[in-house]
Enzyme design. Structure first.
Site, short mmCIF file in Angstrom:
data_model
loop_
_atom_site.label_atom_id
_atom_site.label_comp_id
_atom_site.label_asym_id
_atom_site.label_seq_id
_atom_site.Cartn_x
_atom_site.Cartn_y
_atom_site.Cartn_z
N GLY A 45 48.19 45.80 46.88
CA GLY A 45 47.08 46.53 47.49
C GLY A 45 45.89 45.63 47.78
CB CYS A 46 44.04 43.25 45.66
SG CYS A 46 43.49 44.46 44.44
#
Length: 155
Positions: A45-46
């Site tokens: 996600g990051c």
């Protein structure tokens, strides 16, 4: 910690960055600054979110916005993250989480239905005078930068 809202004075900070330097928010007065907080470098996600910022950097810069990403990761991990994903904006390390806490980006959150304590994925836009223009908490990693650009009316 309480969350920031539009109209609040953005708390100043100086943090070490992935490139071996440091970034100080007040040094960026005179331009808009997007400060985004993310849980951990090199996670799916990051990485998606960071690459979205990277891919939007030229249009953000053309509209007068600088970008700073902040996580509790150590500088060496941030340096690997920046190198692996060609991230050219500052990635800052808040290892003691003091900035995260002051900005309301660390605390209780829901993760897979459980309440945990950790980094709250957040984005705060600071105006040229150092005042919070926009504060968004619990944002999604995917699609967030596109939504932010729409909110800020940046093509």
């Amino acid at each position: 910690m309480p969350r920031l809202s539009a109209g609040d004075l953005a708390p100043d900070f100086t943090l070490p960055t992935a490139d071996g330097g440091s970034v100080t928010l007040s040094d960026l007065r005179g331009q808009h600054v997007v400060v985004y907080f993310y849980p951990a470098a090199m996670t799916p996600g990051c990485t998606t979110q960071a690459c979205d910022f990277r891919d939007s950097l030229s249009s953000l810069a053309a509209a007068g916005y600088a970008v700073i990403g902040i996580s509790p990761d150590p500088v060496d991990k941030l340096a690997r993250f920046a190198a692996e994903d060609s991230l050219t904006f500052p990635l800052a390390s808040d290892a003691d989480r003091s900035v995260l806490e002051t900005w309301g980006a660390f605390g209780e959150k829901k993760l897979y239905g459980k309440t945990v304590t950790g980094v709250i994925r957040s984005t705060v836009v600071v105006d040229p005078d150092g005042t919070v223009e926009l504060a968004q908490y619990n944002v999604k990693a995917t699609g967030h930068v596109a939504k932010l650009r729409r909110d800020l009316k940046i093509d």
